[in-house]
Design a protein around this motif. Structure first.
Motif, short mmCIF file in Angstrom:
data_model
loop_
_atom_site.label_atom_id
_atom_site.label_comp_id
_atom_site.label_asym_id
_atom_site.label_seq_id
_atom_site.Cartn_x
_atom_site.Cartn_y
_atom_site.Cartn_z
N GLU A 169 53.02 -60.58 -18.34
CA GLU A 169 53.39 -60.68 -19.92
C GLU A 169 52.49 -60.41 -21.05
O GLU A 169 52.65 -59.95 -22.13
CB GLU A 169 54.33 -62.47 -20.48
CG GLU A 169 55.28 -62.54 -21.30
CD GLU A 169 55.65 -64.04 -21.52
OE1 GLU A 169 55.57 -64.88 -21.06
OE2 GLU A 169 56.52 -63.46 -22.12
N LYS A 170 51.16 -61.19 -21.24
CA LYS A 170 50.32 -60.76 -22.08
C LYS A 170 50.35 -59.51 -22.64
O LYS A 170 50.76 -58.47 -23.70
CB LYS A 170 49.09 -60.97 -21.87
CG LYS A 170 47.98 -61.32 -23.03
CD LYS A 170 46.87 -61.58 -22.13
CE LYS A 170 45.40 -60.73 -20.96
NZ LYS A 170 44.81 -60.92 -20.76
N LEU A 171 49.67 -58.77 -21.00
CA LEU A 171 49.65 -57.57 -20.76
C LEU A 171 51.54 -56.62 -21.71
O LEU A 171 51.28 -55.48 -22.20
CB LEU A 171 49.70 -56.73 -19.45
CG LEU A 171 48.77 -57.21 -18.96
CD1 LEU A 171 48.41 -56.67 -17.70
CD2 LEU A 171 47.05 -56.32 -19.70
N ILE B 235 53.64 -57.48 -23.80
CA ILE B 235 53.89 -58.34 -25.10
C ILE B 235 52.52 -56.88 -26.02
O ILE B 235 52.84 -56.24 -27.09
CB ILE B 235 53.14 -59.75 -25.25
CG1 ILE B 235 54.60 -60.26 -25.03
CG2 ILE B 235 53.23 -59.30 -27.35
CD1 ILE B 235 54.57 -61.66 -24.86
N HIS C 95 52.19 -65.16 -17.25
CA HIS C 95 51.35 -64.91 -18.58
C HIS C 95 50.77 -63.59 -19.04
O HIS C 95 50.53 -63.14 -19.63
CB HIS C 95 50.42 -66.14 -18.76
CG HIS C 95 51.71 -67.70 -18.74
ND1 HIS C 95 52.57 -67.41 -19.64
CD2 HIS C 95 51.45 -68.68 -18.12
CE1 HIS C 95 52.79 -68.84 -19.73
NE2 HIS C 95 52.23 -69.62 -18.01
N GLU C 96 50.07 -63.55 -17.83
CA GLU C 96 48.85 -62.50 -18.05
C GLU C 96 49.47 -60.78 -17.89
O GLU C 96 49.77 -60.25 -18.75
CB GLU C 96 47.61 -62.06 -17.02
CG GLU C 96 46.95 -61.10 -16.60
CD GLU C 96 45.62 -60.79 -15.75
OE1 GLU C 96 45.58 -61.69 -14.95
OE2 GLU C 96 44.99 -60.30 -15.81
#
Lengths: 189, 189
Positions: free
Chosen positions: B123-125, B127, B120-121
């Motif tokens: 993918e956050k970066l 996005i 998730h981290e």
DNA sequence: ATTTTTTCTTGACATATATCAAGATCAAAG
DNA sequence: CTTTGATCTTGATATATGTCAAGAAAAAAT
């Protein structure tokens, strides 16, 4: 529940237990009208929540300034890429009026993930929602006239128009102040 | 390391051990020219990586189509908000040529986080990086002429111009095909 | 309150870009 | 190869929006 906690909950959908942990990392701060929150080319080592007031995000280009966005009460404000990737700020952010913030430093910001396990996922979803808003904004430039962009923006942000100099709203809508003025005149009863 | 793994690594910076786990969730798929990847209003239950070919992301509006983006080899493609929030698709995505994909269904997509803790981290970066690209694109509409937008886009995506009908590139740059044609003529030696 | 500065409006005019229509090229299909 | 349909180019013209300049209004400072 504090105001800040309520906003965080509404944006991130975080369970109450963890809300307090996060909210406690923020500290009140005040910007006077004209003060800079960050400057283009500098570093951005903070993320803030706007309690009151308004901030203008803009770039200075050759001779003219381009306003990218105006943030008011209830918004989070930072230079996302500068905060996440520790690169130089891409924008200037300046207070249009006296502004109350809750601020978290980048060090504490990076620790949120260790306090709150779902944090990165929730933040991912938050950024994705912002992403969608930008997609819509691009679409508005591909398919709408200046007047249509004004109408759409005015419908959802009426309050800004008696709070913020119109020239900045014109710039962030991609038109000159003169064009905005004429559109508004035309729409008077 | 497969092609897909290399791309995932380059975008997400994932350690080799976990790369294979993620890449294994993707399955090859083929779209023929003209086939739709997703349709506006429908659901989007997948995320794909483009191995070859090209896809056009567009909206049909009143009488005209507006092209939002064109994706080619090396891009991920999905309707982000539809995938993450299970809302109806906002875009049509159609193959401009025969296109090879690696596809992961939304169910497996949601499981990545359980296989790979930092997912998730990362993918956050990812996005957030896409977010930054959209910010730049908005900026281009606030501050550049049609010709300047063309120049900037051409400088970074030359290959598209002999792969994709120019009318679509014109639309995604926010100008008519005639204007693009004239700009290109003017710039011939 | 008065003055000074900033912001907004308005008109005249300039320009970039859109629209419409026709023909020229190019690509796909038989 | 030839035909058919799609795409691109070009010219003539229309229109939206920008630019410049001046005055009016509003806000800030004294």
């Amino acid at each position: 529940m504090t105001e800040l906690e309520q906003y965080i909950r509404s944006y991130f959908g975080i369970p109450a237990a963890e809300l307090a942990k996060i909210a406690d990392l923020f500290r009140p701060a005040l910007l006077r009208k004209g003060d800079y929150f960050i400057r283009s080319g500098g570093s951005c080592d903070k993320l803030s929540f706007i309690r009151s007031g308004s901030l203008r995000i803009f770039v200075t280009q050759a001779d003219k300034e381009v306003t990218q966005w105006i943030s008011t009460k209830g918004y989070f404000v930072t230079d996302l890429s500068a905060l996440l990737f520790q690169t130089p700020c891409r924008w200037n952010i300046q207070a249009l009026s006296d502004t109350e913030l809750y601020t978290i430093g980048s060090k504490e910001y990076r620790e949120i993930g260790t306090h709150v396990p779902q944090w990165h996922e929730l933040e991912k979803l938050f950024i994705a929602r912002c992403f969608t808003i930008l997609e819509d904004r691009i679409f508005s430039h591909l398919s709408m006239t200046a007047e249509e962009r004004y109408d759409a923006f005015f419908a959802s942000h009426k309050e800004l128009f008696n709070q913020v100099p119109l020239q900045y709203l014109a710039s962030m809508l991609g038109m000159t102040p003169e064009t905005l003025s004429r559109i508004r005149k035309k729409q008077l009863p």
